[in-house]
Scaffold this motif. Sequence first.
Motif, PDB file in Angstrom:
ATOM      1  N   GLY A 115      14.195  14.699   7.032  1.00 44.84           N
ATOM      2  CA  GLY A 115      14.642  15.988   6.522  1.00 44.84           C
ATOM      3  C   GLY A 115      14.233  16.277   5.099  1.00 44.84           C
ATOM      4  N   SER A 116      13.360  15.437   4.541  1.00 43.07           N
ATOM      5  CA  SER A 116      12.934  15.656   3.165  1.00 43.07           C
ATOM      6  C   SER A 116      11.459  15.309   3.001  1.00 43.07           C
ATOM      7  N   LYS A 117      10.874  15.804   1.932  1.00 46.72           N
ATOM      8  CA  LYS A 117       9.487  15.474   1.615  1.00 46.72           C
ATOM      9  C   LYS A 117       9.437  14.163   0.839  1.00 46.72           C
ATOM     10  N   ILE A 118       8.396  13.389   1.102  1.00 44.24           N
ATOM     11  CA  ILE A 118       8.252  12.112   0.405  1.00 44.24           C
ATOM     12  C   ILE A 118       6.796  11.962  -0.044  1.00 44.24           C
ATOM     13  N   GLN A 119       6.565  10.988  -0.920  1.00 46.70           N
ATOM     14  CA  GLN A 119       5.207  10.705  -1.357  1.00 46.70           C
ATOM     15  C   GLN A 119       4.521   9.773  -0.356  1.00 46.70           C
ATOM     16  N   ALA A 120       3.267  10.094  -0.051  1.00 49.17           N
ATOM     17  CA  ALA A 120       2.491   9.271   0.863  1.00 49.17           C
ATOM     18  C   ALA A 120       1.042   9.252   0.408  1.00 49.17           C
ATOM     19  N   ILE A 121       0.264   8.367   0.988  1.00 48.65           N
ATOM     20  CA  ILE A 121      -1.170   8.316   0.688  1.00 48.65           C
ATOM     21  C   ILE A 121      -1.857   9.461   1.414  1.00 48.65           C
ATOM     22  N   THR A 170      -7.991  16.960   6.977  1.00 50.60           N
ATOM     23  CA  THR A 170      -7.102  16.438   5.944  1.00 50.60           C
ATOM     24  C   THR A 170      -7.172  14.914   5.886  1.00 50.60           C
ATOM     25  N   TYR A 171      -7.830  14.313   6.847  1.00 53.04           N
ATOM     26  CA  TYR A 171      -8.071  12.866   6.852  1.00 53.04           C
ATOM     27  C   TYR A 171      -9.330  12.599   7.654  1.00 53.04           C
ATOM     28  N   ASP A 172      -9.927  11.452   7.412  1.00 56.33           N
ATOM     29  CA  ASP A 172     -11.133  11.037   8.111  1.00 56.33           C
ATOM     30  C   ASP A 172     -10.723  10.105   9.245  1.00 56.33           C
ATOM     31  N   GLU A 173     -11.046  10.470  10.449  1.00 57.04           N
ATOM     32  CA  GLU A 173     -10.667   9.664  11.616  1.00 57.04           C
ATOM     33  C   GLU A 173     -11.615   8.469  11.737  1.00 57.04           C
ATOM     34  N   PHE A 174     -11.501   7.622  10.739  1.00 57.37           N
ATOM     35  CA  PHE A 174     -12.364   6.447  10.618  1.00 57.37           C
ATOM     36  C   PHE A 174     -11.569   5.399   9.855  1.00 57.37           C
ATOM     37  N   ASP A 175     -11.900   4.118  10.021  1.00 55.58           N
ATOM     38  CA  ASP A 175     -11.050   3.075   9.443  1.00 55.58           C
ATOM     39  C   ASP A 175     -11.407   2.687   8.012  1.00 55.58           C
ATOM     40  N   SER A 176     -12.405   3.317   7.420  1.00 47.72           N
ATOM     41  CA  SER A 176     -12.851   2.932   6.077  1.00 47.72           C
ATOM     42  C   SER A 176     -13.058   4.160   5.193  1.00 47.72           C
ATOM     43  N   TRP A 177     -12.988   3.939   3.881  1.00 44.01           N
ATOM     44  CA  TRP A 177     -13.327   4.993   2.932  1.00 44.01           C
ATOM     45  C   TRP A 177     -14.845   5.143   2.915  1.00 44.01           C
ATOM     46  N   ARG A 178     -15.338   6.359   3.100  1.00 42.08           N
ATOM     47  CA  ARG A 178     -16.784   6.585   3.168  1.00 42.08           C
ATOM     48  C   ARG A 178     -17.119   7.969   2.605  1.00 42.08           C
ATOM     49  N   ASP A 179     -18.393   8.160   2.278  1.00 40.04           N
ATOM     50  CA  ASP A 179     -18.906   9.460   1.832  1.00 40.04           C
ATOM     51  C   ASP A 179     -18.103  10.045   0.671  1.00 40.04           C
ATOM     52  N   GLY A 180     -17.660   9.182  -0.243  1.00 43.93           N
ATOM     53  CA  GLY A 180     -16.925   9.657  -1.405  1.00 43.93           C
ATOM     54  C   GLY A 180     -15.458   9.930  -1.166  1.00 43.93           C
ATOM     55  N   ASN A 181     -14.996   9.786   0.061  1.00 46.52           N
ATOM     56  CA  ASN A 181     -13.575  10.001   0.357  1.00 46.52           C
ATOM     57  C   ASN A 181     -12.726   8.935  -0.340  1.00 46.52           C
ATOM     58  N   GLN A 182     -11.659   9.367  -0.995  1.00 49.41           N
ATOM     59  CA  GLN A 182     -10.815   8.449  -1.756  1.00 49.41           C
ATOM     60  C   GLN A 182      -9.341   8.709  -1.479  1.00 49.41           C
ATOM     61  N   ALA A 183      -8.521   7.727  -1.818  1.00 54.72           N
ATOM     62  CA  ALA A 183      -7.080   7.862  -1.645  1.00 54.72           C
ATOM     63  C   ALA A 183      -6.509   8.825  -2.670  1.00 54.72           C
ATOM     64  N   THR A 184      -5.541   9.633  -2.244  1.00 55.31           N
ATOM     65  CA  THR A 184      -4.812  10.527  -3.137  1.00 55.31           C
ATOM     66  C   THR A 184      -3.311  10.351  -2.860  1.00 55.31           C
ATOM     67  N   THR A 185      -2.491  11.011  -3.630  1.00 56.66           N
ATOM     68  CA  THR A 185      -1.052  11.030  -3.383  1.00 56.66           C
ATOM     69  C   THR A 185      -0.655  12.433  -2.951  1.00 56.66           C
ATOM     70  N   ALA A 190       0.808  -1.216   0.000  1.00 56.68           N
ATOM     71  CA  ALA A 190       0.000   0.000   0.000  1.00 56.68           C
ATOM     72  C   ALA A 190       0.844   1.271   0.000  1.00 56.68           C
ATOM     73  N   ALA A 191       1.974   1.242   0.688  1.00 60.87           N
ATOM     74  CA  ALA A 191       2.803   2.443   0.787  1.00 60.87           C
ATOM     75  C   ALA A 191       3.346   2.861  -0.579  1.00 60.87           C
ATOM     76  N   LYS A 192       3.565   4.152  -0.755  1.00 65.87           N
ATOM     77  CA  LYS A 192       4.099   4.689  -1.997  1.00 65.87           C
ATOM     78  C   LYS A 192       5.606   4.443  -2.088  1.00 65.87           C
ATOM     79  N   GLY A 193       6.107   4.343  -3.313  1.00 57.84           N
ATOM     80  CA  GLY A 193       7.547   4.209  -3.507  1.00 57.84           C
ATOM     81  C   GLY A 193       7.908   3.185  -4.562  1.00 57.84           C
ATOM     82  N   ASP A 194       9.105   3.347  -5.123  1.00 59.46           N
ATOM     83  CA  ASP A 194       9.585   2.463  -6.182  1.00 59.46           C
ATOM     84  C   ASP A 194      10.493   1.363  -5.663  1.00 59.46           C
ATOM     85  N   ASN A 195      10.896   1.442  -4.395  1.00 59.39           N
ATOM     86  CA  ASN A 195      11.767   0.420  -3.826  1.00 59.39           C
ATOM     87  C   ASN A 195      11.429   0.246  -2.339  1.00 59.39           C
TER      88      ASN A 195
END
Length: 623
Positions: free
Chosen positions: A272-278, A297-312, A160-165
């Motif tokens: 010390g640097s910015k990285i890509q995350a969900i 900036t996030y839903d304090e709930f364990d599931s995607w709901r009400d149209g909320n979706q993953a972004t980068t 699930a985590a972002k990254g190429d390695n």
Amino acid sequence: MKKNLMAILAIIVLIGFFMLNKDISSKKAQPDMAGAISKNIVMMSDDDPRFDVWGKNFPEYVDMYKAVETQPEFETEFGGNHAYSKLIRYPQLSVLWAGYPFSIDANEERGHFWIQVDQMDTARNNKEFLNAHGFAGFGGQPAACMNCHSGWTKWLENNAAKGDNAQEKWISFNSTKYWTMIKNVPALDGIKENSPEHSGPHGGKRMGVACADCHVPNTMELRVTRTALINALTKWRGYEKDEITGVKATRAQMRTLVCQQCHVEYYFRPTGSKIQAIGESIANDPSKKWANGTQKTYDEFDSWRDGNQATTIQTAGIELVFPWKQWEPKKPFRIEMFDEYYDEQATRSIFPQDWSHKLTKAPMLKIQHPESEMYSSSVHAANGVSCADCHMPYIRKGSSKMTNHNITSPLKDINAACKSCHTQSESYLKAQISDIQKSIAFDLRSVEYATVSLINDIQDMRQRLAKLPKFQTNGKADDKKISAELAEILELHRKGQMRGDFIGAENSTGFHSPREASRILLQAMDMIRTGQAKLMGVALKYGFKDYKTSDLGFKDIQKLNPGDIKYKVNTNDARQATGKNHKAGDRYYEHSNINDAPSQKLLDLDKANKPYDHKAIDPKVDL
């Protein structure tokens, strides 16, 4: 005569074979207590780490593990699985941790099955609650906190985590918001997405430690899976990396290393640097606000709901790190190694503190659960005893010898945990353990009470200095100037309290290494009293003739009891078990046996422990 003798011997041998065959057949007819079933074997895989799936091959083991879910609560003198409030039992902690979320919510741990449930339910993972209780800067826990709580950790890191390695994924996993990462646990085997089963502890999002965390699929040999431990072991502790088992180690070593994945001190080191995350699309929905009116900036709930979706998103990177640089191979850990590590310029310049103490402004360190570090200096460790030998002792069921996977206090089964090595009676061994723990508890309470006294004294001195023009800027108190004047004393507060916290957070109440625990606490008391003495020097320097240091006792400390925790604001997140919204004034925990008071027996023990009333608490057995 010779032929008759041979015939008799042959008959005896045949009878022996018959009886042996009968015995073997009888034992084969029993359930296979080693756990492997003979039919419907499932293939185990890291793609599906659910213990209910792996447990189909090893039903006896998974049944032992899950037993904690339904077994009655029990309390030992300094542990157990009753999740009572530590702040009620030890009110001094609310002052020691002032300005840190643990000062609001800290419960006794209740076992590996519950650790993800408890992590998701704790107020320390609730932004609305903490913001309303004075933690305005709290922006949510990172997924790094899942490393020791979820059997899905490695799957999420890899898939699930972002990254190429692997390294990029590792940093991204740690840096993603906790409530964002947990939403990505997959629904398998026809389980409906976001159903109660998908959100539950039996393989779902609330699943705690699982078989896959410590075992290689199918071969079931022990392994280390957590990246932070592999990094620490290979970088500083002399181990070599292994693609299958994490590190190259003997089975005896692995019986301790699998526990070291979590039972350690750690911190979140900024990269010390910015990285890509969900991220979450809720950040772009202006209708979604926290109770304080700021944008979610996030839903304090364990599931995607009400149209909320993953972004980068781009976010500041953090890495879970064990501070073991000074802990050399084949040597016991010493508390001074943490001083050296955290005071190194390379560390302190990017990680100066876990938090600034609310009352003293000292740059504080919060110790987590350093059982591995403490145990390394023990007589048991010196004699090759592993964690599993005591906490997962061998037991017999039918014809099988099994490792007990109901991981618990050795006090629950002295016979299995201790008497395989010790010949003394069970009552004698229990008395010895109790005596050691009560002695260390006396030392620890003494340090904690003295530290609260120092905190009060520093707070008093800060208020006095704030009235002097030398410590003001534009007519107002300047905290930086005051802290500079008290810098040496604030360091004594930091290091003295860290030592007390080390023993308090280490879950054996000193038993894992009594001599080292006593040494650490004596150091702590010396630092705290030195801090008070230096405050008297400051008072003399600035003419505060009426200044006195304090010496709080048990009765003073009991006045700090916060009681169980309650909401201060209305919330509509409904993220807990019942799915109900909450109003200001509601009790935070929905189950009455969580965050409640410990038994009166434990409170009476603490009252007798400091000051030490030997008539009340010494064991009543013939030693």
